[in-house]
Scaffold this motif. Structure first.
Motif, PDB file in Angstrom:
ATOM      1  N   ARG A   3       0.857  -1.193   0.000  1.00 14.57           N
ATOM      2  CA  ARG A   3       0.000   0.000   0.000  1.00 14.57           C
ATOM      3  C   ARG A   3       0.894   1.243   0.000  1.00 14.57           C
ATOM      4  N   VAL A   4       1.126   1.792  -1.167  1.00 15.91           N
ATOM      5  CA  VAL A   4       2.064   2.914  -1.297  1.00 15.91           C
ATOM      6  C   VAL A   4       1.629   4.107  -0.445  1.00 15.91           C
ATOM      7  N   ALA A   5       0.328   4.326  -0.372  1.00  9.48           N
ATOM      8  CA  ALA A   5      -0.173   5.483   0.381  1.00  9.48           C
ATOM      9  C   ALA A   5       0.181   5.411   1.867  1.00  9.48           C
ATOM     10  N   SER A   6       0.537   4.190   2.332  1.00 11.00           N
ATOM     11  CA  SER A   6       0.835   4.041   3.754  1.00 11.00           C
ATOM     12  C   SER A   6       2.268   4.434   4.090  1.00 11.00           C
ATOM     13  N   PHE A   7       3.033   4.772   3.086  1.00 11.89           N
ATOM     14  CA  PHE A   7       4.443   5.079   3.323  1.00 11.89           C
ATOM     15  C   PHE A   7       4.764   6.460   2.732  1.00 11.89           C
ATOM     16  N   PRO A   8       4.689   7.482   3.583  1.00  8.84           N
ATOM     17  CA  PRO A   8       4.816   8.865   3.086  1.00  8.84           C
ATOM     18  C   PRO A   8       6.143   9.166   2.395  1.00  8.84           C
ATOM     19  N   GLU A   9       7.178   8.411   2.732  1.00  5.13           N
ATOM     20  CA  GLU A   9       8.475   8.716   2.113  1.00  5.13           C
ATOM     21  C   GLU A   9       8.623   8.116   0.724  1.00  5.13           C
ATOM     22  N   TYR A  10       7.562   7.485   0.241  1.00  6.52           N
ATOM     23  CA  TYR A  10       7.664   6.838  -1.071  1.00  6.52           C
ATOM     24  C   TYR A  10       8.068   7.864  -2.133  1.00  6.52           C
ATOM     25  N   GLY A  11       9.085   7.526  -2.934  1.00  5.66           N
ATOM     26  CA  GLY A  11       9.540   8.425  -3.994  1.00  5.66           C
ATOM     27  C   GLY A  11      10.806   9.182  -3.654  1.00  5.66           C
ATOM     28  N   ARG A  12      11.246   9.080  -2.391  1.00  9.30           N
ATOM     29  CA  ARG A  12      12.396   9.885  -1.990  1.00  9.30           C
ATOM     30  C   ARG A  12      13.688   9.438  -2.679  1.00  9.30           C
ATOM     31  N   LEU A  13      13.895   8.142  -2.789  1.00  9.74           N
ATOM     32  CA  LEU A  13      15.118   7.652  -3.430  1.00  9.74           C
ATOM     33  C   LEU A  13      15.206   8.104  -4.883  1.00  9.74           C
ATOM     34  N   ARG A  45      13.531  10.507  -6.223  1.00 13.73           N
ATOM     35  CA  ARG A  45      13.175  11.922  -6.349  1.00 13.73           C
ATOM     36  C   ARG A  45      11.901  12.128  -7.147  1.00 13.73           C
ATOM     37  N   GLN A  46      10.907  11.360  -6.796  1.00 20.29           N
ATOM     38  CA  GLN A  46       9.611  11.573  -7.427  1.00 20.29           C
ATOM     39  C   GLN A  46       8.619  11.949  -6.352  1.00 20.29           C
ATOM     40  N   ARG A  47       7.729  12.855  -6.676  1.00 23.59           N
ATOM     41  CA  ARG A  47       6.679  13.184  -5.715  1.00 23.59           C
ATOM     42  C   ARG A  47       5.681  12.036  -5.732  1.00 23.59           C
ATOM     43  N   PRO A  48       5.287  11.572  -4.547  1.00 23.75           N
ATOM     44  CA  PRO A  48       4.396  10.412  -4.475  1.00 23.75           C
ATOM     45  C   PRO A  48       3.145  10.585  -5.341  1.00 23.75           C
ATOM     46  N   ASP A  49       2.618  11.810  -5.392  1.00 24.77           N
ATOM     47  CA  ASP A  49       1.372  11.997  -6.148  1.00 24.77           C
ATOM     48  C   ASP A  49       1.623  11.993  -7.648  1.00 24.77           C
ATOM     49  N   GLN A  50       2.905  12.000  -8.043  1.00 25.81           N
ATOM     50  CA  GLN A  50       3.189  11.973  -9.475  1.00 25.81           C
ATOM     51  C   GLN A  50       3.601  10.594  -9.966  1.00 25.81           C
ATOM     52  N   VAL A  51       3.727   9.687  -9.007  1.00 23.06           N
ATOM     53  CA  VAL A  51       4.083   8.335  -9.397  1.00 23.06           C
ATOM     54  C   VAL A  51       2.929   7.736 -10.187  1.00 23.06           C
ATOM     55  N   GLU A  52       3.241   7.179 -11.307  1.00 18.46           N
ATOM     56  CA  GLU A  52       2.186   6.643 -12.153  1.00 18.46           C
ATOM     57  C   GLU A  52       1.903   5.192 -11.809  1.00 18.46           C
ATOM     58  N   GLU A  53       0.889   4.706 -12.398  1.00 16.95           N
ATOM     59  CA  GLU A  53       0.428   3.365 -12.119  1.00 16.95           C
ATOM     60  C   GLU A  53       1.495   2.334 -12.488  1.00 16.95           C
ATOM     61  N   GLN A  54       1.735   1.395 -11.588  1.00 14.32           N
ATOM     62  CA  GLN A  54       2.664   0.314 -11.867  1.00 14.32           C
ATOM     63  C   GLN A  54       1.848  -0.943 -12.166  1.00 14.32           C
ATOM     64  N   GLU A  55       2.205  -1.630 -13.218  1.00 10.76           N
ATOM     65  CA  GLU A  55       1.535  -2.876 -13.582  1.00 10.76           C
ATOM     66  C   GLU A  55       0.021  -2.788 -13.400  1.00 10.76           C
ATOM     67  N   PRO A  56      -0.662  -2.087 -14.270  1.00  6.20           N
ATOM     68  CA  PRO A  56      -2.101  -1.860 -14.157  1.00  6.20           C
ATOM     69  C   PRO A  56      -2.863  -3.135 -13.792  1.00  6.20           C
ATOM     70  N   ASN A  57      -3.809  -2.981 -12.911  1.00  6.96           N
ATOM     71  CA  ASN A  57      -4.472  -4.154 -12.350  1.00  6.96           C
ATOM     72  C   ASN A  57      -5.690  -3.667 -11.563  1.00  6.96           C
ATOM     73  N   ALA A  58      -6.849  -4.209 -11.907  1.00  2.00           N
ATOM     74  CA  ALA A  58      -8.096  -3.740 -11.314  1.00  2.00           C
ATOM     75  C   ALA A  58      -8.235  -4.077  -9.833  1.00  2.00           C
ATOM     76  N   LEU A  59      -7.450  -5.033  -9.351  1.00  2.00           N
ATOM     77  CA  LEU A  59      -7.594  -5.455  -7.960  1.00  2.00           C
ATOM     78  C   LEU A  59      -7.003  -4.451  -6.978  1.00  2.00           C
ATOM     79  N   LYS A  60      -6.108  -3.623  -7.450  1.00  4.12           N
ATOM     80  CA  LYS A  60      -5.368  -2.766  -6.536  1.00  4.12           C
ATOM     81  C   LYS A  60      -6.212  -1.609  -6.019  1.00  4.12           C
TER      82      LYS A  60
END
Length: 428
Positions: free
Chosen positions: A139-149, A151-166
């Motif tokens: 759950r990416v939203a549960s980890f606020p530091e996501y994107g720091r390594l 240098r991407q803003r979390p809200d700009q991270v695009e969908e990874q491996e599209p999948n309706a279950l997520k």
RNA sequence: GGCGCCUUGGCCGAGUGGUUAGGCAGAGGCCUGCAAAGCCUCGUACAGCAGUUCGAAUCUGCUAGGCGCCUCCA
């Protein structure tokens, strides 16, 4: 010792010797013969370890084998496990030819499933992951530091491996339910039959061997996102410090583009080693900074080969009085973000100056100590050389030149000296 | 579009405020019977423009070109 760290985008100081310095370098996905670009993280990692040990550190290297992956299922339908085993052997054989030894640990995903499952359970227990229909996602939203390594803003991270279950397009798979029609290997888990996602294996294997914290995590620059970003997220979501320093080597390029299997512009390690020899390839990698891209071309590799021969020839020349003080220049180059081109320049200076003991020691750091050892000539070569020397001193230059040609045909060169001659094996 | 990196003499490639990088290739010379190897000499480079500075390849801005990641990738 200073190293460039991707996480902070700055040069950082390593803990003082003896460390320990525990390194984890991402290894190959085993579905085909690895290409020469795949050799770079391995070589750079082994060089780091070698240098650290030479300077009094306790250094350890983990290099993982990804033997569970879509590419393997695709490449060998119904026989993926056999392919993975074979390709692992290829990889070990090819990297072994560089003469740099073996990593301390070579964990395989297939042998780490328990640790992976346990890791995923902890992520679920702490709400950083959720299971759905046999899959488990981080759950990416549960980890606020996501994107720091990366240098991407979390809200700009695009969908990874599209999948309706997520829940969220950015979430990534930790565990994937078995798809019997395409996947012929699976493992039992609390979520049913399936197999690990790609990113979780590195977090699990690194921590299984090193515990929740270690010093250096390395790999190719193309792994920064999403692979390493996801690894840090998994581990730090559980409060584990994980890697302190992130090192990413530059890509090998072929006619200006990254060499990669998906672009199809690859030369395999096997082909490169067969064509040029491992020593030339080591000099090739030495000649560029580990963080910068290198162009792999006949011209650039041939330059490396010429440099190798210049260094090799130094050992047929008279040695000067040993000057230990000159080691410092070499050490300083490597201590400064492992500047191998600068260190290589020092090796050339030693070669010219006849500092053969230093040269040998310096070469050994990079697995090139073998060039200090001259091949023993077989008896027939020694005999031809003796006869040529005789003919020469009798000023019978016709016979002398003929004998020299015969030696050349056997792959040996005679280098005349004022007081005799050297017999040197021709390098092809 | 977002994030990041790079641009040094024919080629590869260090250097990051002021004194030689190093190598490959090439030219001339020394050595050699001739070679080979080695040694000596030779290039005075920093993408362009503007700025900061006593002084910039090195700092700042802009422009041009190239590369990587954003999907599997070492």
């Amino acid at each position: 010792m200073r190293l460039y760290d991707t996480y902070t985008r700055s040069v950082v100081e390593l803990p003082a010797a003896p460390g320990p310095i525990r390194m984890y370098v991402c290894g190959p996905t085993v579905y085909a013969r690895a290409h020469i670009g795949n050799a770079r993280p391995f070589i750079v990692g082994m060089w780091f370890r070698s240098w650290l040990r030479a300077t009094g550190y306790e250094a350890e290297l983990v290099h993982n084998i990804t033997d569970i992956n879509d590419k393997i299922y695709e490449a060998a339908p119904g026989k993926s496990a056999e392919l993975a085993v074979r390709a692992t052997e290829w990889y070990l054989e090819d990297t072994g030819d560089f003469g740099l030894g073996l990593p301390d640990h070579l964990p395989k995903a297939t042998e780490s499933v328990d640790a992976i499952v346990h890791f995923i359970e902890e992520l679920i227990a702490s709400d950083h992951a959720y299971a759905i229909e046999g899959d488990v996602y981080f759950r990416v939203a549960s980890f606020p530091e996501y994107g720091r390594l990366s240098r991407q803003r979390p809200d700009q991270v695009e969908e990874q491996e599209p999948n309706a279950l997520k829940e969220d397009g950015r979430d990534f798979a930790l565990w994937k339910a078995n798809k019997p029609e395409t996947e012929d290997t699976w493992w039992d888990s609390p979520w049913g039959r399936g197999r690990p996602g790609w990113h979780i294996e590195c977090s699990a294997m690194a921590e299984e061997i090193y515990g929740p914290a270690f010093e250096i995590h390395g790999g190719g620059l193309d792994l920064v996102f999403p692979h390493h970003e996801n690894e840090v997220a998994q581990s730090r979501a559980l409060g584990h410090p994980f890697a302190a320093i992130w090192t990413h080597n530059g890509m090998l390029r072929f006619t200006g583009e990254k060499m990669s299997k998906s672009l199809g512009n690859v030369t395999t390690m096997r082909e490169a080693i067969d064509e040029w020899g491992a020593e030339t390839l080591l000099v090739f990698f030495l000649a560029a900074s580990w963080r910068k891209p290198i162009d792999y071309s006949d011209d650039t590799v041939a330059q490396a080969r010429a440099r190798l021969e210049t260094l090799r020839n130094a050992f047929t020349l008279p040695a000067a009085e040993h000057d230990e003080g000159r080691w410092e220049t070499f050490a300083a180059a490597l201590e400064d973000d492992f500047d191998t081109p600068a260190a290589l320049a020092v090796l050339h200076e030693w070669a010219s100056a006849g500092q053969l003991e230093l040269l040998r020691r310096g070469l050994e750091v990079f697995g090139l100590g073998g060039i200090a050892v001259r091949a023993e000539a077989p008896p027939e070569v020694v005999e031809l050389a003796r006869r040529r020397a005789e003919a020469r001193s009798a000023r019978d230059f016709e016979s002398s030149d003929r004998l020299r040609d015969e030696l050349a045909a056997l792959g040996w060169v005679m280098r005349d000296r004022a007081d005799g001659y050297d017999l040197v094996q021709e390098q092809s």
